[in-house]
Design a protein around this motif. Structure first.
Motif, PDB file in Angstrom:
ATOM      1  N   ILE A   1      28.501 -23.489 -31.813  1.00 41.08           N
ATOM      2  CA  ILE A   1      28.589 -23.202 -33.245  1.00 41.08           C
ATOM      3  C   ILE A   1      28.921 -21.728 -33.440  1.00 41.08           C
ATOM      4  CG2 ILE A   1      27.358 -23.256 -35.458  1.00 41.08           C
ATOM      5  CD1 ILE A   1      25.602 -25.474 -34.294  1.00 41.08           C
ATOM      6  N   PRO A   2      30.136 -21.421 -33.846  1.00 40.15           N
ATOM      7  CA  PRO A   2      30.520 -20.017 -34.036  1.00 40.15           C
ATOM      8  C   PRO A   2      29.610 -19.314 -35.045  1.00 40.15           C
ATOM      9  CG  PRO A   2      32.451 -21.458 -34.110  1.00 40.15           C
ATOM     10  CD  PRO A   2      31.242 -22.354 -34.138  1.00 40.15           C
ATOM     11  N   GLY A   3      29.144 -18.138 -34.677  1.00 38.65           N
ATOM     12  CA  GLY A   3      28.324 -17.353 -35.587  1.00 38.65           C
ATOM     13  C   GLY A   3      26.851 -17.675 -35.574  1.00 38.65           C
ATOM     14  N   LEU A   4      26.430 -18.675 -34.778  1.00 37.58           N
ATOM     15  CA  LEU A   4      25.004 -19.020 -34.717  1.00 37.58           C
ATOM     16  C   LEU A   4      24.288 -17.987 -33.851  1.00 37.58           C
ATOM     17  CD1 LEU A   4      22.657 -20.937 -35.367  1.00 37.58           C
ATOM     18  CD2 LEU A   4      23.281 -22.251 -33.327  1.00 37.58           C
ATOM     19  N   GLN A   5      23.384 -17.241 -34.451  1.00 41.44           N
ATOM     20  CA  GLN A   5      22.727 -16.138 -33.755  1.00 41.44           C
ATOM     21  C   GLN A   5      21.533 -16.597 -32.927  1.00 41.44           C
ATOM     22  OE1 GLN A   5      22.962 -13.253 -37.481  1.00 41.44           O
ATOM     23  NE2 GLN A   5      22.191 -12.162 -35.692  1.00 41.44           N
ATOM     24  N   GLN A   6      21.486 -16.084 -31.697  1.00 44.21           N
ATOM     25  CA  GLN A   6      20.322 -16.286 -30.844  1.00 44.21           C
ATOM     26  C   GLN A   6      19.235 -15.306 -31.274  1.00 44.21           C
ATOM     27  OE1 GLN A   6      18.037 -17.827 -29.088  1.00 44.21           O
ATOM     28  NE2 GLN A   6      19.571 -18.447 -27.551  1.00 44.21           N
ATOM     29  N   ASN A   7      17.993 -15.656 -31.061  1.00 43.85           N
ATOM     30  CA  ASN A   7      16.907 -14.714 -31.321  1.00 43.85           C
ATOM     31  C   ASN A   7      16.991 -13.538 -30.358  1.00 43.85           C
ATOM     32  OD1 ASN A   7      15.492 -15.761 -33.567  1.00 43.85           O
ATOM     33  ND2 ASN A   7      14.568 -17.340 -32.275  1.00 43.85           N
ATOM     34  N   GLU A   8      16.592 -12.375 -30.823  1.00 43.26           N
ATOM     35  CA  GLU A   8      16.677 -11.168 -30.017  1.00 43.26           C
ATOM     36  C   GLU A   8      15.815 -11.270 -28.760  1.00 43.26           C
ATOM     37  OE1 GLU A   8      15.698  -7.729 -32.262  1.00 43.26           O
ATOM     38  OE2 GLU A   8      17.278  -8.017 -33.753  1.00 43.26           O
ATOM     39  N   GLY A   9      16.289 -10.618 -27.720  1.00 43.04           N
ATOM     40  CA  GLY A   9      15.506 -10.510 -26.500  1.00 43.04           C
ATOM     41  C   GLY A   9      15.943 -11.430 -25.388  1.00 43.04           C
ATOM     42  N   TYR A  10      16.653 -12.521 -25.720  1.00 37.28           N
ATOM     43  CA  TYR A  10      16.998 -13.505 -24.698  1.00 37.28           C
ATOM     44  C   TYR A  10      18.310 -13.192 -23.979  1.00 37.28           C
ATOM     45  CZ  TYR A  10      13.138 -16.297 -26.403  1.00 37.28           C
ATOM     46  OH  TYR A  10      11.876 -16.733 -26.746  1.00 37.28           O
ATOM     47  N   GLU A  11      19.019 -12.160 -24.409  1.00 40.33           N
ATOM     48  CA  GLU A  11      20.321 -11.844 -23.802  1.00 40.33           C
ATOM     49  C   GLU A  11      20.195 -11.604 -22.302  1.00 40.33           C
ATOM     50  OE1 GLU A  11      18.910 -10.125 -26.222  1.00 40.33           O
ATOM     51  OE2 GLU A  11      20.057 -10.546 -28.059  1.00 40.33           O
ATOM     52  N   ASP A  12      19.135 -10.911 -21.883  1.00 41.75           N
ATOM     53  CA  ASP A  12      18.961 -10.574 -20.472  1.00 41.75           C
ATOM     54  C   ASP A  12      18.403 -11.738 -19.660  1.00 41.75           C
ATOM     55  OD1 ASP A  12      19.865  -8.032 -20.978  1.00 41.75           O
ATOM     56  OD2 ASP A  12      17.858  -7.206 -21.272  1.00 41.75           O
TER      57      ASP A  12
END
Length: 462
Positions: free
Chosen positions: A447-458
């Motif tokens: 889904i384009p533009g659906l934001q993940q919650n912060e912190g999970y990128e790593d």
């Protein structure tokens, strides 16, 4: 540690779970009458009765969530129990916590979009229950996936809001305020139908309880006080003996329970059923929690008697649902935040007076000092340091709602404290970001533009 977390997260993300918006009846006739739609609704109510619901959890699911928090001692688990979690990071990547409520929301949207009858008694019960179910699903999703509401923050992320049955709709996340508005509107609509028959589970009193919970979570103290008071008025607290009878109950509502999971046995084992979960026998209760009871309370508080054994094994009936003691705690804390400390303490004295033998009510001048080292929570929901009264309110909530799927939300609501546990030489740290669960990976990819919650990128491999 990070590699283990990534492996676990990817395993869950790739498991076979249908997308929450991509499910539609094939070769089926859409119901037309209220009676036909009620069958769809009763499927989800039946799940509550059997302990398979996504919104009112089973005893085993409650125990699993509790095992990731701090009332149980992870490091002293006596044998490997994969069903018990090590820390909050283990539960923060659950995809079923996301998809399952949305599947209920889908069916609610079908009913609300297709039911033409709005006047018959059956239709009113169906509509009232449907609005309640959808509101509760969004409320539970909000608590898991969104920041705790802060009126000083104007850019907090909400949920993907779906209010119609549309196979093509792929919304991005709304604002938290928009999410709150939908939950409030749904619960208010549910209440307007004044459902009274217990077969529908979400009766008017249960909806009032959810409104109290919602307003409490979103720091709307006056409304929380009002709706909590409405529930307490109709379901007053039980005394020590009433509490003992209520909390040794199995497959029925007793005392001042309003709604609960597992009204019907689904277990093939005579040893395990509603209110029990044998795996907890292998994880001792935390000494930090036990030490919140004073010496006098250890002798006279029925909760100390019933919560755990001398060997620190949890013996309390695991309760998943709603009972009026929670409403009293909601009202007490709401009074506190309104500056009415005398009313807040009066409610706490009422609770303690119904749990502690020969109880002498506390006054604002005789409040006990918080016991150092017993709680990771050091600030309230507003970010203020704990006062004696606030610490007492939170401690009473911890004692009263032990093993009732409350502790994770209390940690999240009051500062998201970071703490670590050690298991087999490995250090697992509960990070602040983990209190907001991860949006399923494939949804953020699709889904384009659906934001993940912060912190999970790593912690997520793209």
């Amino acid at each position: 540690m990070k590699r283990l977390f990534i492996t676990y997260l990817l395993f869950l993300s790739l498991s076979s779970c249908k997308e929450f918006l991509d499910i539609k009846p094939h070769e089926e006739t859409i119901p037309e009458s209220a009676e036909e739609f009620s069958a769809l609704l009763h499927t989800h109510l039946n799940d509550i009765d059997y302990g398979t619901s996504a919104i009112i959890l089973s005893s085993s699911n409650v125990a699993t969530n509790e095992s990731a928090c701090d009332n149980l001692e992870v490091a002293l688990t006596s044998e490997d129990k994969s069903s018990l979690k090590t820390y909050i990071g283990n539960i923060a990547v659950s995809t079923s916590s996301y998809y399952s409520p949305y599947q209920i929301i889908r069916d609610c949207n079908i009913i609300l979009g297709q039911l033409k009858d709005t006047e018959s008694d059956m239709a009113k019960n169906v509509l009232g229950t449907t609005y309640a179910l959808r509101g509760v699903c969004y409320y539970e999703l909000m608590r898991l996936y969104c920041d705790v509401y802060d009126p000083l923050q104007k850019s907090q992320l909400g949920l993907q809001l779906v209010t119609t049955f549309d196979m093509e709709e792929r919304p991005i996340r709304s604002s938290l305020e928009e999410t709150m508005t939908l939950i409030e509107e749904d619960l208010k609509k549910a209440l307007s139908y004044n459902v009274q028959e217990p077969i529908w589970r979400f009766t008017a009193d249960v909806v009032k309880g959810y409104l109290a919970r919602f307003y409490f979570w979103t720091r709307q103290w006056d409304s929380a006080i009002y709706y909590a008071g409405e529930v307490i008025k109709n379901h007053p607290l039980v005394d020590r003996e009433g509490y003992k009878a209520m909390m040794t109950n199995g497959y029925s509502l007793k005392g001042n329970m309003l709604i609960k999971s597992e009204l019907i046995s689904s277990s093939s084992s005579e040893q395990e059923g509603a209110g029990t979960y044998n795996s907890l026998n292998y994880r001792p209760v935390s000494k930090r929690f036990i030490d919140t009871f004073s010496d006098t309370e250890k002798s006279n508080d029925i909760r100390y008697e019933m919560n755990f054994s001398a060997l620190r094994i949890a013996t309390k009936f695991i309760f998943s649902g709603m009972r009026s003691a929670e409403m009293l705690l909601i009202r007490a804390e709401s009074y506190y935040h309104k500056g009415s400390e005398d009313l807040a303490l009066a409610d706490i004295n009422t609770l303690r007076g119904n749990r502690i033998l020969n109880y002498e009510p506390l006054t604002l001048s005789t409040l006990p000092e918080p016991i150092p080292g017993t709680d990771y929570i050091t600030q309230d929901v507003t970010g203020a340091p704990l006062t004696k009264l606030m610490a007492l309110i939170l401690t009473e909530r911890r004692k009263e709602l032990f093993l009732e799927n409350d502790r994770f939300y209390e940690l999240k609501r009051n500062g998201r404290p970071e703490f670590w546990v050690g298991v087999n030489g490995i250090k697992y740290t509960n990070r602040k970001f983990m209190y907001n669960f991860a949006i399923p990976i494939r949804d953020t990819k699709l889904i384009p533009g659906l934001q993940q919650n912060e912190g999970y990128e790593d912690y997520i491999i793209n």
